[in-house]
Design a protein around this motif. Structure first.
Motif, PDB file in Angstrom:
ATOM      1  N   ARG A  15       0.832  -1.210   0.000  1.00 14.63           N
ATOM      2  CA  ARG A  15       0.000   0.000   0.000  1.00 14.63           C
ATOM      3  C   ARG A  15       0.868   1.263   0.000  1.00 14.63           C
ATOM      4  NH1 ARG A  15      -5.260  -0.075   0.174  1.00 14.63           N
ATOM      5  NH2 ARG A  15      -6.390  -2.014   0.579  1.00 14.63           N
ATOM      6  N   ASN A 193      -3.690  -1.080  -5.865  1.00 15.60           N
ATOM      7  CA  ASN A 193      -4.367  -1.345  -4.596  1.00 15.60           C
ATOM      8  C   ASN A 193      -5.787  -0.789  -4.636  1.00 15.60           C
ATOM      9  OD1 ASN A 193      -2.015  -2.506  -3.437  1.00 15.60           O
ATOM     10  ND2 ASN A 193      -1.239  -0.460  -2.984  1.00 15.60           N
ATOM     11  N   HIS A 239      -1.951  -8.674  -2.765  1.00  9.01           N
ATOM     12  CA  HIS A 239      -0.698  -7.911  -2.831  1.00  9.01           C
ATOM     13  C   HIS A 239       0.367  -8.719  -3.553  1.00  9.01           C
ATOM     14  CE1 HIS A 239       2.701  -5.440  -1.696  1.00  9.01           C
ATOM     15  NE2 HIS A 239       3.290  -6.501  -1.174  1.00  9.01           N
TER      16      HIS A 239
END
Length: 362
Positions: A15, A193, A239
């Motif tokens: 992030r 993201n 991720h």
């Protein structure tokens, strides 16, 4: 030059889209003889996804995410020639902004570095009481990863005296073409993201394309999408560490790029992911935005689309030979004009002259 940077994280890209931006730039600065110390607060979630060990090209300092520890590191940075505070470091942002400004003195410049100008400027201009109305004008320099007349004018309207664009670029020692990896094979790949703003953009460009082409295969990478139900022809990876980015970009038939929807109001702010994909010789399909032709020639080095339907249309008429040609043309362009070595030179020029620089090769 001795440079101190207080930022989000150098060691984890979780992030934290600016991680590879600063990694590439700091490596280039080190090569040019500068010493950089990067200060970042402890973050257990990011530590869980750390994808870089403390490097040799920058000194990494991780401090406890509390006022006393932060102020102690500010004091340790006092002797630096240039002290930089980036946006979105964390809950201690107001404290850090004030504290680094207290270090201004002859021989020490203090700068603010904005890696997400559309969001930052949107918030500031929407709120007359935003603390940045008072603080930004006190910095010696403001650096931004965006570019364009409207962006510079927006900062100038806040009293900023010197604003320089230091755009994302390619670190060819880190991002480059690799052999196809079947784990990432697909017709269209998108990395980003999940945020409220990006979800809308993903819906307009990625998921609309998915709906148009039910027989094609799609790949989605980025944190936050795991809890969303996906169409059967979409694989969500969650991720994806930076160590897999080359394979991700090199293995997809095409790679989708979309910019922040508010970028047009404040110039343009290309993502580091755009340059990383080009560095892997990927065939990129991007949404249209003013300024993209400064980086890639449409229909020759990149494909453009205004909607998900147009993305689907590009995919339907594209063949492997042309996709390969487009990817290689983008790769040659980025190596020639958009590397972090060039960006480091732009940064040096901005610091020396205190004047705006335009690193775009037209």
């Amino acid at each position: 030059m001795n440079i101190a940077i207080f930022g989000t994280s150098l060691l984890s890209a979780y992030r934290n889209g600016a991680a590879t931006y600063f990694r590439g730039l700091l490596r280039a600065l080190h090569t040019r003889g500068h010493h950089v110390t990067f200060y970042e607060p402890e973050n257990p979630e990011r530590a869980q996804y750390r994808d870089l060990q403390p490097p040799t090209w920058a000194q990494s300092v991780v401090y406890a995410n509390e006022e006393g520890a932060a102020l102690n590191e500010i004091e340790n940075a006092r002797d630096a020639d240039l002290i930089i505070k980036t946006n979105n470091v964390g809950p201690l942002d107001p404290l850090l902004d004030e504290a680094v400004l207290d270090l201004r003195r002859p021989g020490t410049q203090v700068a603010f570095w904005d890696t997400n100008a559309p969001i930052t400027l949107g918030k500031i201009h929407a709120d007359p009481c935003h603390p940045s109305h008072r603080l930004l004008s006190q910095f010696d320099l403001v650096f931004t990863s965006g570019c364009g007349r409207s962006l510079l004018q927006a900062y100038q309207s806040l009293g900023v005296r010197c604003c320089a664009s230091i755009l994302p670029a390619l670190d060819p020692s880190v991002h480059y073409p690799v052999p196809r990896d079947e784990r990432f094979a697909c017709d269209l790949a998108f990395m980003g993201n999940r945020t409220a703003e990006r979800e809308k953009r993903a819906q307009d460009f990625f998921f609309q394309t998915v709906e148009q082409l039910p027989d094609r295969h799609f790949l989605l990478a980025g944190s936050g999408w795991e809890e969303c139900s996906m169409p059967s022809n979409v694989r969500s990876l969650g991720h994806l560490g930076t160590g897999h980015h080359n394979a991700f970009n090199s293995s997809a038939y095409t790679v989708l790029n979309v910019v922040h929807s508010g970028a047009a109001k404040f110039g343009h702010c290309p993502s580091p992911r755009l340059f990383e994909a080009a560095g892997a010789a990927a065939c990129i399909i991007s949404d249209e935005w003013e300024g993209i032709e400064d980086y890639f020639e449409p229909d020759y080095e990149i494909l453009l689309a205004r909607t998900g339907e147009e993305v689907a249309g590009q995919l339907e008429i594209l063949n492997s030979r042309r996709a390969h040609q487009i990817g290689n043309a983008a790769f040659r362009r980025i190596l020639a004009h958009h590397t972090y070595t060039r960006r480091a030179a732009d940064l040096e020029a901005a610091i020396e002259s205190g004047a705006p620089v335009s690193p775009v090769e037209r």
